[in-house]
Scaffold this motif. Sequence first.
Motif, PDB file in Angstrom:
ATOM      1  N   LEU A  33       0.839  -1.200   0.000  1.00 29.91           N
ATOM      2  CA  LEU A  33       0.000   0.000   0.000  1.00 29.91           C
ATOM      3  C   LEU A  33       0.877   1.254   0.000  1.00 29.91           C
ATOM      4  CD1 LEU A  33      -2.901   1.167   0.278  1.00 29.91           C
ATOM      5  CD2 LEU A  33      -2.472   1.264   2.732  1.00 29.91           C
ATOM      6  N   TYR A  34       1.904   1.232   0.860  1.00 31.73           N
ATOM      7  CA  TYR A  34       2.800   2.393   0.895  1.00 31.73           C
ATOM      8  C   TYR A  34       3.683   2.475  -0.338  1.00 31.73           C
ATOM      9  CZ  TYR A  34       1.262   4.188   5.302  1.00 31.73           C
ATOM     10  OH  TYR A  34       0.497   4.781   6.260  1.00 31.73           O
ATOM     11  N   MET A  35       3.931   1.324  -0.972  1.00 31.75           N
ATOM     12  CA  MET A  35       4.645   1.376  -2.264  1.00 31.75           C
ATOM     13  C   MET A  35       3.809   2.156  -3.263  1.00 31.75           C
ATOM     14  SD  MET A  35       6.100  -2.430  -2.859  1.00 31.75           S
ATOM     15  CE  MET A  35       7.017  -3.294  -1.613  1.00 31.75           C
ATOM     16  N   ILE A  36       2.499   1.854  -3.274  1.00 32.14           N
ATOM     17  CA  ILE A  36       1.604   2.539  -4.205  1.00 32.14           C
ATOM     18  C   ILE A  36       1.554   4.023  -3.867  1.00 32.14           C
ATOM     19  CG2 ILE A  36      -0.808   2.741  -4.936  1.00 32.14           C
ATOM     20  CD1 ILE A  36      -1.012  -0.307  -4.621  1.00 32.14           C
ATOM     21  N   VAL A  37       1.465   4.310  -2.561  1.00 32.59           N
ATOM     22  CA  VAL A  37       1.431   5.727  -2.151  1.00 32.59           C
ATOM     23  C   VAL A  37       2.703   6.437  -2.604  1.00 32.59           C
ATOM     24  CG1 VAL A  37       1.452   7.268  -0.157  1.00 32.59           C
ATOM     25  CG2 VAL A  37      -0.098   5.312  -0.198  1.00 32.59           C
ATOM     26  N   ALA A  38       3.852   5.770  -2.386  1.00 35.48           N
ATOM     27  CA  ALA A  38       5.133   6.379  -2.754  1.00 35.48           C
ATOM     28  C   ALA A  38       5.203   6.626  -4.256  1.00 35.48           C
ATOM     29  CB  ALA A  38       6.277   5.461  -2.311  1.00 35.48           C
ATOM     30  N   VAL A  39       4.807   5.600  -5.012  1.00 35.73           N
ATOM     31  CA  VAL A  39       4.854   5.716  -6.475  1.00 35.73           C
ATOM     32  C   VAL A  39       3.930   6.842  -6.940  1.00 35.73           C
ATOM     33  CG1 VAL A  39       4.144   4.517  -8.572  1.00 35.73           C
ATOM     34  CG2 VAL A  39       5.612   3.372  -6.925  1.00 35.73           C
ATOM     35  N   CYS A  40       2.728   6.891  -6.349  1.00 34.65           N
ATOM     36  CA  CYS A  40       1.776   7.927  -6.744  1.00 34.65           C
ATOM     37  C   CYS A  40       2.302   9.309  -6.394  1.00 34.65           C
ATOM     38  CB  CYS A  40       0.421   7.701  -6.070  1.00 34.65           C
ATOM     39  SG  CYS A  40      -0.437   6.290  -6.748  1.00 34.65           S
TER      40      CYS A  40
ATOM     41  N   PRO B  42       2.939 -15.097   4.568  1.00 37.13           N
ATOM     42  CA  PRO B  42       2.745 -14.802   3.134  1.00 37.13           C
ATOM     43  C   PRO B  42       2.778 -13.319   2.840  1.00 37.13           C
ATOM     44  CG  PRO B  42       0.692 -15.500   4.147  1.00 37.13           C
ATOM     45  CD  PRO B  42       1.758 -15.732   5.172  1.00 37.13           C
ATOM     46  N   LEU B  43       2.503 -12.516   3.867  1.00 36.87           N
ATOM     47  CA  LEU B  43       2.545 -11.069   3.630  1.00 36.87           C
ATOM     48  C   LEU B  43       3.966 -10.599   3.332  1.00 36.87           C
ATOM     49  CD1 LEU B  43       0.112  -9.761   6.368  1.00 36.87           C
ATOM     50  CD2 LEU B  43      -0.301  -9.923   3.934  1.00 36.87           C
ATOM     51  N   VAL B  44       4.951 -11.304   3.924  1.00 32.14           N
ATOM     52  CA  VAL B  44       6.355 -10.937   3.685  1.00 32.14           C
ATOM     53  C   VAL B  44       6.731 -11.229   2.242  1.00 32.14           C
ATOM     54  CG1 VAL B  44       8.731 -11.488   4.290  1.00 32.14           C
ATOM     55  CG2 VAL B  44       7.029 -11.218   6.090  1.00 32.14           C
ATOM     56  N   THR B  45       6.396 -12.419   1.782  1.00 31.94           N
ATOM     57  CA  THR B  45       6.708 -12.760   0.392  1.00 31.94           C
ATOM     58  C   THR B  45       5.755 -12.044  -0.568  1.00 31.94           C
ATOM     59  OG1 THR B  45       5.465 -14.747   0.869  1.00 31.94           O
ATOM     60  CG2 THR B  45       7.853 -14.974   0.748  1.00 31.94           C
ATOM     61  N   GLY B  46       4.567 -11.750  -0.070  1.00 28.89           N
ATOM     62  CA  GLY B  46       3.606 -11.017  -0.908  1.00 28.89           C
ATOM     63  C   GLY B  46       4.125  -9.651  -1.310  1.00 28.89           C
ATOM     64  N   GLN B  47       4.971  -9.077  -0.439  1.00 34.66           N
ATOM     65  CA  GLN B  47       5.566  -7.772  -0.774  1.00 34.66           C
ATOM     66  C   GLN B  47       6.354  -7.847  -2.062  1.00 34.66           C
ATOM     67  OE1 GLN B  47       7.272  -5.430   2.815  1.00 34.66           O
ATOM     68  NE2 GLN B  47       7.761  -7.564   3.080  1.00 34.66           N
ATOM     69  N   VAL B  48       7.043  -8.998  -2.257  1.00 34.66           N
ATOM     70  CA  VAL B  48       7.884  -9.144  -3.443  1.00 34.66           C
ATOM     71  C   VAL B  48       7.014  -9.139  -4.690  1.00 34.66           C
ATOM     72  CG1 VAL B  48       9.531 -10.638  -4.608  1.00 34.66           C
ATOM     73  CG2 VAL B  48       9.613 -10.400  -2.125  1.00 34.66           C
ATOM     74  N   MET B  49       5.924  -9.922  -4.621  1.00 32.83           N
ATOM     75  CA  MET B  49       5.017 -10.016  -5.760  1.00 32.83           C
ATOM     76  C   MET B  49       4.396  -8.640  -6.059  1.00 32.83           C
ATOM     77  SD  MET B  49       1.605 -12.307  -5.867  1.00 32.83           S
ATOM     78  CE  MET B  49       0.655 -11.162  -4.890  1.00 32.83           C
ATOM     79  N   TRP B  50       3.825  -8.026  -5.027  1.00 34.91           N
ATOM     80  CA  TRP B  50       3.217  -6.707  -5.227  1.00 34.91           C
ATOM     81  C   TRP B  50       4.261  -5.660  -5.596  1.00 34.91           C
ATOM     82  CZ3 TRP B  50      -1.554  -5.900  -6.263  1.00 34.91           C
ATOM     83  CH2 TRP B  50      -2.533  -6.775  -5.779  1.00 34.91           C
ATOM     84  N   GLY B  51       5.403  -5.768  -4.937  1.00 34.63           N
ATOM     85  CA  GLY B  51       6.488  -4.822  -5.239  1.00 34.63           C
ATOM     86  C   GLY B  51       6.901  -4.914  -6.695  1.00 34.63           C
ATOM     87  N   ALA B  52       6.985  -6.140  -7.212  1.00 33.42           N
ATOM     88  CA  ALA B  52       7.365  -6.319  -8.616  1.00 33.42           C
ATOM     89  C   ALA B  52       6.343  -5.661  -9.532  1.00 33.42           C
ATOM     90  CB  ALA B  52       7.486  -7.807  -8.928  1.00 33.42           C
ATOM     91  N   VAL B  53       5.060  -5.888  -9.231  1.00 35.20           N
ATOM     92  CA  VAL B  53       3.991  -5.315 -10.064  1.00 35.20           C
ATOM     93  C   VAL B  53       4.061  -3.793 -10.003  1.00 35.20           C
ATOM     94  CG1 VAL B  53       1.507  -5.078 -10.321  1.00 35.20           C
ATOM     95  CG2 VAL B  53       2.507  -7.321  -9.812  1.00 35.20           C
ATOM     96  N   ILE B  54       4.169  -3.260  -8.772  1.00 35.50           N
ATOM     97  CA  ILE B  54       4.161  -1.806  -8.600  1.00 35.50           C
ATOM     98  C   ILE B  54       5.396  -1.192  -9.245  1.00 35.50           C
ATOM     99  CG2 ILE B  54       4.293   0.030  -6.865  1.00 35.50           C
ATOM    100  CD1 ILE B  54       2.680  -1.987  -5.034  1.00 35.50           C
TER     101      ILE B  54
END
Lengths: 249, 199
Positions: A33-40, B42-54
């Motif tokens: 969520l904060y990644m999205i906030v940062a990017v935005c 899974p939230l820890v590894t989920g960061q990688v997946m979401w981070g990659a997309v973002i």
Amino acid sequence: MAGGSSINVLEQFELHPVLGGLGEALRFSQSPLYMIVAVCLVLAFLYFGMRPAAVVPGRLQAAAEVCYEFIHNMAVDTIGPEGTAFFPFIFTLFFFILAGNYIGLLPFSFTFTSHIAVTFALAMMVFVLTVIVSLKVQGLRFFAHFMPEGASPFLAPLLIPIEILSFLSRPVSLSIRLFANMVAGHVMFDIFASFVIMLAGFGVVGDVFAVGPIAINVALMALELLVGVLQAYVFAILTCIYLREAVAH
Amino acid sequence: MGVIKKMLRAGLLATVSGVSLLAVSAPGAYATGMPQLDFANPLVTGQVMWGAVIFFVFYMVLSKAMLPGITRVLQDRSKRISGDLEIARAAKQDADKAVAELQQARKDAMAEAQAHLDQVLAEEHKAAEQQMQEINARVTAEIADAEKRVAEEKTRALSALKEIAGDTTQALVQRLTGIVPDAQLVAQKVESASAHSTI
């Protein structure tokens, strides 16, 4: 820690699913969520900064242009003429990390760069990119770099493993440097802030002495502002250096 | 493939829920390690997946839209500045050329004027010299003429003298002797007498 109230400085790094069950199912915590906030925020800054597209820039536009030129110069000066191709990547990397570091300094927010999973993923992305670029540009000569030029052949059994190890340790050092810096800074914040709360339990004397840790936290904030931009810079410049080695013929 | 992933995810989720339930039931056990190293979460590894997309989306937006826009603005500016500089340089060149032309024209005009002046002076000089020569010639001619006339007058006077001498002689002889002498003889005598004497 003190008395009955236990203060856990690592609690701030815990991840919680956003939007309850949906977040849990999508593994979506406050970190993305904060990644999205940062990017935005970065995109909004660039968008609103560059919207006038004036020949004589205003303040915001000048700031956006400074950001652009800073990264552009870094990429081109470090990597060489091929730097322009990697410039968007370096720019993305630098501002992703910088915004992550800075957003984490806001109270009640979250620092996604304090998670080794995130920083290691970024470092691995850089590592894989440099290996791919190296193999593409240099072909099999890439492997010759593991034997330093001019070194005695008798030292090869010693040098080659060292070189390979140092090459492989790049993503580790890259990711741990950022991660550790961010964690350390936020743990310090938490520790000194908890001192304030603890001292508050000692009445008026405690209140007076509580000014100390607050002042330290103010100073720490200045330090963290420096560390935040410095770590983003270090990450970006090291990426540039690795890419320069990759594109060198 | 997708189904397997989903099942895997569901399984992971179940595990995590179980773990978190355990953690809730046993407070303190949860805080034993760093949350960042809890890779079972899974939230820890989920960061990688979401981070990659973002990160990918961020990269795409920046490289396709934002950065080219800034590049364009900066290029436009540098183009405009260099264009303006070019115009200014051309204007300066023109001005320099005009100044040089002006100076050349002035120099030419000065040279022309000097030449003109020299020519006029030379002409005047020549004219004066010629005039002088003419005057000299005329004066010489007049002198020669006058001398000639003087000589003529002299000759005439001399010839008239003989006549006068003859007449005087005739009158004298007539008054002294009373005889009218022969005119021819008198003339002859006067002639011979004037031949002896110089005037």
